[in-house]
Design an enzyme around this catalytic site. Structure first.
Site, PDB file in Angstrom:
ATOM      1  N   ARG A 181      -2.204  -6.128  -8.358  1.00 48.51           N
ATOM      2  CA  ARG A 181      -1.013  -6.965  -8.174  1.00 48.51           C
ATOM      3  C   ARG A 181      -0.883  -7.957  -9.329  1.00 48.51           C
ATOM      4  NH1 ARG A 181      -2.983  -8.700  -2.464  1.00 48.51           N
ATOM      5  NH2 ARG A 181      -4.863  -8.477  -3.722  1.00 48.51           N
ATOM      6  N   SER A 200      -2.850  -8.121   3.144  1.00 51.82           N
ATOM      7  CA  SER A 200      -2.962  -7.940   4.595  1.00 51.82           C
ATOM      8  C   SER A 200      -3.224  -9.274   5.283  1.00 51.82           C
ATOM      9  CB  SER A 200      -4.076  -6.940   4.906  1.00 51.82           C
ATOM     10  OG  SER A 200      -3.753  -5.690   4.346  1.00 51.82           O
ATOM     11  N   HIS A 224       0.831  -1.210   0.000  1.00 52.98           N
ATOM     12  CA  HIS A 224       0.000   0.000   0.000  1.00 52.98           C
ATOM     13  C   HIS A 224       0.870   1.268   0.000  1.00 52.98           C
ATOM     14  CE1 HIS A 224      -2.903  -2.828   2.283  1.00 52.98           C
ATOM     15  NE2 HIS A 224      -3.445  -2.648   1.102  1.00 52.98           N
ATOM     16  N   LYS A 232     -15.118  -9.082   6.090  1.00 53.09           N
ATOM     17  CA  LYS A 232     -13.784  -9.435   6.598  1.00 53.09           C
ATOM     18  C   LYS A 232     -13.734  -9.307   8.115  1.00 53.09           C
ATOM     19  CE  LYS A 232     -11.098  -8.131   2.509  1.00 53.09           C
ATOM     20  NZ  LYS A 232     -10.102  -7.190   1.971  1.00 53.09           N
TER      21      LYS A 232
HETATM   22  N1  COA Z   1      -0.303  -4.241  -1.801  1.00 55.30           N
HETATM   23  C1  COA Z   1      -0.649  -5.105  -0.857  1.00 55.30           C
HETATM   24  N2  COA Z   1      -1.869  -5.581  -0.692  1.00 55.30           N
HETATM   25  C2  COA Z   1      -2.797  -5.126  -1.525  1.00 55.30           C
HETATM   26  C3  COA Z   1      -2.523  -4.220  -2.544  1.00 55.30           C
HETATM   27  C4  COA Z   1      -1.201  -3.768  -2.660  1.00 55.30           C
HETATM   28  N3  COA Z   1      -0.820  -2.902  -3.594  1.00 55.30           N
HETATM   29  N4  COA Z   1      -3.655  -3.969  -3.221  1.00 55.30           N
HETATM   30  C5  COA Z   1      -4.609  -4.698  -2.638  1.00 55.30           C
HETATM   31  N5  COA Z   1      -4.078  -5.404  -1.622  1.00 55.30           N
HETATM   32  C6  COA Z   1      -4.773  -6.366  -0.776  1.00 55.30           C
HETATM   33  C7  COA Z   1      -5.296  -5.805   0.485  1.00 55.30           C
HETATM   34  O1  COA Z   1      -4.337  -5.883   1.509  1.00 55.30           O
HETATM   35  C8  COA Z   1      -6.472  -6.700   0.735  1.00 55.30           C
HETATM   36  O2  COA Z   1      -5.998  -7.891   1.341  1.00 55.30           O
HETATM   37  P1  COA Z   1      -6.924  -8.762   2.303  1.00 55.30           P
HETATM   38  O3  COA Z   1      -8.068  -9.260   1.448  1.00 55.30           O
HETATM   39  O4  COA Z   1      -6.000  -9.802   2.753  1.00 55.30           O
HETATM   40  O5  COA Z   1      -7.396  -7.832   3.391  1.00 55.30           O
HETATM   41  C9  COA Z   1      -6.977  -7.037  -0.666  1.00 55.30           C
HETATM   42  O6  COA Z   1      -5.882  -6.854  -1.502  1.00 55.30           O
HETATM   43  C10 COA Z   1      -8.055  -6.143  -1.219  1.00 55.30           C
HETATM   44  O7  COA Z   1      -8.640  -5.427  -0.234  1.00 55.30           O
HETATM   45  P2  COA Z   1      -8.788  -3.863  -0.125  1.00 55.30           P
HETATM   46  O8  COA Z   1      -7.923  -3.115  -1.069  1.00 55.30           O
HETATM   47  O9  COA Z   1      -8.632  -3.482   1.295  1.00 55.30           O
HETATM   48  O10 COA Z   1     -10.207  -3.685  -0.627  1.00 55.30           O
HETATM   49  P3  COA Z   1     -11.487  -4.371  -0.086  1.00 55.30           P
HETATM   50  O11 COA Z   1     -11.842  -5.388  -1.109  1.00 55.30           O
HETATM   51  O12 COA Z   1     -11.413  -4.810   1.327  1.00 55.30           O
HETATM   52  O13 COA Z   1     -12.481  -3.144  -0.096  1.00 55.30           O
HETATM   53  C11 COA Z   1     -13.570  -1.229  -1.075  1.00 55.30           C
HETATM   54  C12 COA Z   1     -12.794  -2.507  -1.275  1.00 55.30           C
HETATM   55  C13 COA Z   1     -13.382  -0.653   0.299  1.00 55.30           C
HETATM   56  C14 COA Z   1     -13.001  -0.233  -2.057  1.00 55.30           C
HETATM   57  C15 COA Z   1     -15.051  -1.514  -1.370  1.00 55.30           C
HETATM   58  O14 COA Z   1     -15.484  -2.559  -0.549  1.00 55.30           O
HETATM   59  C16 COA Z   1     -15.933  -0.298  -1.176  1.00 55.30           C
HETATM   60  O15 COA Z   1     -15.910   0.619  -1.951  1.00 55.30           O
HETATM   61  N6  COA Z   1     -16.753  -0.319  -0.091  1.00 55.30           N
HETATM   62  C17 COA Z   1     -17.713   0.764   0.175  1.00 55.30           C
HETATM   63  C18 COA Z   1     -19.135   0.333  -0.125  1.00 55.30           C
HETATM   64  C19 COA Z   1     -19.485   0.593  -1.580  1.00 55.30           C
HETATM   65  O16 COA Z   1     -19.527   1.707  -2.068  1.00 55.30           O
HETATM   66  N7  COA Z   1     -19.717  -0.497  -2.304  1.00 55.30           N
HETATM   67  C20 COA Z   1     -20.064  -0.405  -3.711  1.00 55.30           C
HETATM   68  C21 COA Z   1     -18.857  -0.144  -4.543  1.00 55.30           C
HETATM   69  S1  COA Z   1     -18.500  -1.518  -5.558  1.00 55.30           S
END
Ligand code: COA
Length: 161
Positions: A90, A128, A17, A41
């Protein structure tokens, strides 16, 4: 002012990140890291802990703000006058989910585009969840997370013993 929002769970923030934040901080005037409670989660860190860890880990970047948000991302983007959503990619495995999310967000808020940033090859396998699992089982994650995150993971591990 070009404002971008980087949303995610950040439980906890990783070097993957931070790499994305370092890249986008050079492109936008202001980046808001939006920490979300993802109901699907099971979190290790509270929202406040996650915000604090990101703040501590991005002190070297002067255009980053960190806050929590709940509800619809599109509404949050509107309230912040943001022009872009930042997401890290990724591998190809991330792409389909990200494309669908990008499309729904484009429908909900057409004036905002999703911008994908390629993760550095060193962080391709970092997530994560994988870091939490390794650290809580005693693995050395010092090359994968900021120092402050490593220390907090060690503290969580001791709490759980
Ligand atoms: N380096 C390391 N890890 C990375 C990464 C990077 N460059 N890019 C993504 N990841 C990992 C994260 O650590 C995370 O790992 P985990 O699953 O082990 O926790 C995973 O990839 C993706 O998770 P994250 O980026 O935290 O996104 P998410 O899927 O948890 O949440 C939101 C995505 C928050 C953007 C989405 O749920 C959201 O917009 N929520 C609001 C509600 C809404 O509007 N919904 C409708 C929109 S579709």
């Amino acid at each position: 002012m070009r404002v971008a929002v980087y949303p995610g769970s950040f439980d906890p923030v990783t070097n993957g990140h931070i790499d994305i934040l370092e890249k986008i901080s050079r492109i936008f005037d202001k980046i808001i890291v939006a920490v979300v409670h993802n109901v699907s989660k099971q979190a290790l860190f509270t929202l406040d802990e996650r915000v604090e860890l990101i703040r501590e880990s991005t002190k070297h970047l002067d255009n980053i703000e960190v806050e929590c948000f709940s509800g619809l991302l599109a509404n949050y983007l509107h309230s912040k006058d943001a022009c872009a959503i930042i997401r890290g990619l990724r591998t190809v495995a991330d792409f389909e989910y990200e494309m669908h999310m990008g499309m729904i967000n484009k429908r909900l808020i057409p004036e905002v585009d999703t911008i994908f940033i390629m993760a550095d090859s060193r962080n391709i396998f970092v997530s994560s969840s994988i870091i939490k699992e390794a650290a809580l089982l005693g693995g050395d994650v010092s090359e994968l997370v900021p120092e402050i995150v490593k220390l907090k993971l060690e503290a969580k591990r001791r709490e759980m013993e």
